[in-house]
Design a protein around this motif. Structure first.
Motif, short mmCIF file in Angstrom:
data_model
loop_
_atom_site.label_atom_id
_atom_site.label_comp_id
_atom_site.label_asym_id
_atom_site.label_seq_id
_atom_site.Cartn_x
_atom_site.Cartn_y
_atom_site.Cartn_z
N GLY A 98 -137.30 20.15 66.04
CA GLY A 98 -137.02 21.51 65.64
C GLY A 98 -136.16 21.46 64.37
N PHE A 101 -132.70 19.94 64.23
CA PHE A 101 -132.49 18.52 64.49
C PHE A 101 -133.30 17.62 63.55
CE2 PHE A 101 -132.10 20.91 68.47
CZ PHE A 101 -130.74 20.72 68.71
N PHE A 107 -134.65 10.02 66.40
CA PHE A 107 -133.62 9.86 67.46
C PHE A 107 -134.33 9.60 68.78
CE2 PHE A 107 -134.22 14.51 66.85
CZ PHE A 107 -134.63 14.89 68.11
N LEU A 109 -134.60 10.18 72.85
CA LEU A 109 -134.24 10.99 74.02
C LEU A 109 -134.49 10.14 75.26
CD1 LEU A 109 -135.97 14.44 73.24
CD2 LEU A 109 -133.57 13.81 72.86
N ARG A 124 -129.09 11.53 74.59
CA ARG A 124 -129.53 10.67 73.49
C ARG A 124 -129.12 9.24 73.80
NH1 ARG A 124 -129.70 13.05 67.90
NH2 ARG A 124 -130.42 15.17 68.28
N VAL A 151 -123.25 19.62 75.21
CA VAL A 151 -123.75 18.58 76.10
C VAL A 151 -123.86 17.24 75.35
CG1 VAL A 151 -126.20 19.10 75.71
CG2 VAL A 151 -125.48 18.10 77.88
N TYR B 138 -131.66 21.97 75.20
CA TYR B 138 -131.91 22.26 73.78
C TYR B 138 -130.99 21.48 72.83
CZ TYR B 138 -132.27 24.56 69.34
OH TYR B 138 -132.41 24.77 68.00
N PRO B 139 -129.65 21.48 73.09
CA PRO B 139 -128.76 20.85 72.10
C PRO B 139 -128.95 19.35 71.95
CG PRO B 139 -127.52 22.25 73.63
CD PRO B 139 -128.89 22.07 74.22
N GLY B 141 -131.63 17.84 71.39
CA GLY B 141 -132.65 17.57 70.36
C GLY B 141 -133.87 18.38 70.66
N GLY B 142 -133.68 19.65 70.95
CA GLY B 142 -134.72 20.55 71.43
C GLY B 142 -136.04 20.39 70.70
N PHE B 143 -137.04 19.84 71.38
CA PHE B 143 -138.33 19.60 70.74
C PHE B 143 -139.35 19.37 71.85
CE2 PHE B 143 -140.97 16.53 67.97
CZ PHE B 143 -141.70 17.58 67.42
#
Lengths: 159, 418
Positions: A98, A101, A107, A109, A124, A151, B138-139, B141-143
């Motif tokens: 998005g 980011f 990065f 996840l 992360r 978070v 979302y925070p 890395g919302g994707f």
């Protein structure tokens, strides 16, 4: 004297992308007044270097991402400290994202699983190259020294 | 509850941007297409409508549903908006079904739209990601592509699904769309093309993922009496099912598989379900719709399926949720050719979201429109004379609409009613 009403002139123009059809830039921005409400202890915990989950005193279901009421039996949950080490349940490396980011790409996840905890935690992973992450890999929580009360104050590194 | 039929449908050609038409104009275009198909349906016979669009952020116009109603000239009849993320179109269809089944309306129009070109692709991805928990997800890395990548990564780990199997879905759907004049991105592709496309979120490449679109779609639903008056080719809605799941992927339970009639507990010994690899909401929706339609073995009792393939991975996961094969066999299912046009059960003969586009609030209704034409046997008529994609003698089909990370899913069974 006769009145001659007239709007003040302004240089506040409009960004124009096209004329047929007319396409303009229409700006919109907002700051929300956001309360973490019943989830607040989790975010305070991050500032103290604690990762908090919740446990249901009635059915003992334990959540890796906290919630104030149990989704299984509906009872109010209690806060519990999660272990600071867990395993990668699944992962991805994002090369796009998005807009917010996009600059942080690529990065990683991960969803983290903890011993004795029924649900997972999204975070992360840093300190690894793409291709070095595996399901089951042990990871350790780290906390930002200067909290942002997000978070993302917690993140994981290989254990 | 009484029987409900689809009597007409219309769509706009989906495009990355339709700057010369706003959402009202697009809904009107799809509505007029449907109305032209059934001249016996007069506007005064319409009792009301249901509208779907996903995002107020894309639209930036609250109460846009009523603006479409206004533009169609349907004021002062009843109307309401339903919203359920990517499943909004499927929910819209089912809400219109409810209105007619309950006896509240004789004829109800279901219309949906999305105008995703109003922001850049990456801003659009940000909007979509706001359909994940904004405190916890979302925070980080919302994707959404990242979320689906994590889900399929676990599917690959549990079941041995391969990226080449996923690529076959892209090859199939983009290829089918070569014969669908409504499709946004028809393409002749190879597995190598899909795998060598830019990586978006490992293992999903650009060609494993659907596109953003502007578009609208309409279905007109009617009671049996009204349907017989309007058309000699009505299509019956014989089953509806809807399921939900936790907003956060992290909260998905690890329990036992919810079984369909043709499955056994022994099939799934040791499998934790749904975890993040399967869509429990899809299984629940399918089970409910199958029970209502009297379907016990979907692979044999359905002639085709239009399902939510926003990602190649989600098509494979959905084969399993719908019980076309067992959990874990989705990759093999596509590899063995079952869902191809010449296979046992064509899946996404239209080209699906991957090739047709995904204007979110319209998508579920677009899928229903394609299924409706399949069952009428009118694909050639609506596809510029090309009936390559007509499933021969299609009598019963399934439409599957899906939201979030599998957060809300609808399954609707359609059958030839003539």
């Amino acid at each position: 004297m006769a009145r001659k009403p007239k709007l003040q002139e302004t240089e506040k123009g409009t960004v124009l992308f096209n004329v047929d059809p007319i396409i303009i830039k229409d700006h919109y921005e907002v700051d929300y007044i956001h309360s973490y409400a019943q989830d607040s202890p989790f975010f305070r915990g991050l500032a103290e270097g604690r990762l908090l989950g919740s446990r249901c005193p009635s059915c003992d279901y334990t959540y890796g991402t906290p919630r104030a009421h149990c989704m299984r039996c509906g009872d109010k949950t209690e806060w519990v400290d999660l272990p600071l080490e867990g395993r990668v349940h699944t992962y991805t490396t994002c090369y796009f994202g998005g807009e917010e980011f996009l600059e942080e790409t690529p990065f990683h996840l991960i969803l983290v699983e903890f011993d004795g905890v029924d649900t997972l935690f999204l975070s992360r992973l840093i300190g690894v190259e793409p291709g070095e992450i595996e399901i089951g890999m042990r990871v350790r929580a780290k906390f930002r020294r200067l909290s942002q009360f997000k978070v993302t104050d917690v993140y994981f590194v290989p254990a | 509850m009484r029987d409900v039929y689809i009597v007409a449908a219309g769509i706009t050609k989906f495009a990355r941007a339709r700057p010369k038409a706003d959402f009202r104009y697009m809904v009107k275009e799809a509505f007029d297409y449907a109305m032209r198909d059934v001249p016996k349906l007069k506007p005064e016979m319409i009792d009301g409508s249901v509208c779907s669009y996903f995002s107020d952020h894309f639209t930036r116009q609250l109460m846009a549903g009523i603006m479409a109603q206004d533009y169609l000239g349907l004021c002062s009849k009843p109307s309401k908006r339903v919203e359920g993320g990517g499943a909004s179109g499927g929910l819209c269809l089912q809400t219109a079904y409810d209105a007619v089944a309950s006896g509240r309306m004789e004829v109800c129009v279901a219309y949906g739209f999305e105008t995703m070109s109003r922001v850049t692709t990456w801003k659009g991805n940000e909007f979509i990601a706001l359909a994940s928990d904004t405190n916890f997800d979302y925070p980080v890395g919302g994707f959404y592509t990242g979320y689906y990548a994590m889900m399929v990564r676990r599917h690959m780990y549990e079941f041995g699904t391969t990226v080449e199997q996923m690529a076959l879905v892209s090859v199939k759907n983009h290829g089918n769309a070569l014969h669908n004049p409504w499709a946004q991105y028809p393409m002749k592709l190879t597995v190598d093309d899909v795998r060598s496309a830019p990586m978006v979120a490992d293992p999903l490449t650009r060609l494993d993922i659907c596109v953003m679109s502007d578009g609208a779609a309409v279905c007109v639903l009617a009671s049996e009496d009204a349907a017989r008056e309007i058309t000699d080719k009505p299509i019956k809605i014989s089953g509806v099912g809807t399921g939900t799941d936790t907003m956060r992927l992290a909260d998905r339970p690890h329990d036992e598989v919810i079984l369909l009639p043709h499955e056994n507990p022994e099939d799934y010994r040791g499998l934790k379900y749904p975890g993040v690899h399967s869509f429990r909401a899809g299984r629940v929706a399918a089970k409910m719709a199958y029970e209502m339609a009297g379907i016990r073995d979907p692979l044999r009792e359905l002639d085709f399926i239009e399902l939510y393939d926003a990602y190649t991975s989600s098509e494979i996961q959905t084969y399993e949720d719908l019980g076309l094969c067992r959990y874990g066999e989705g990759g093999k299912f596509i590899q063995e050719g079952y869902p191809r046009m010449d296979g046992d059960i064509p899946v996404n003969p239209s080209g699906g979201l991957l090739a047709c586009g995904h204007p979110i609030g319209a998508t579920g209704l677009m899928q229903a429109a394609f299924a409706f034409w399949q069952l009428q046997g009118t694909i050639g008529k609506h596809f510029s004379g090309d009936d390559t994609l007509q499933v021969p003698d299609a009598r019963r089909g399934l439409v599957h609409s899906h939201a979030g990370t599998g957060t809300c899913i609808t399954v609707t069974i359609l059958e030839r009613g003539f």
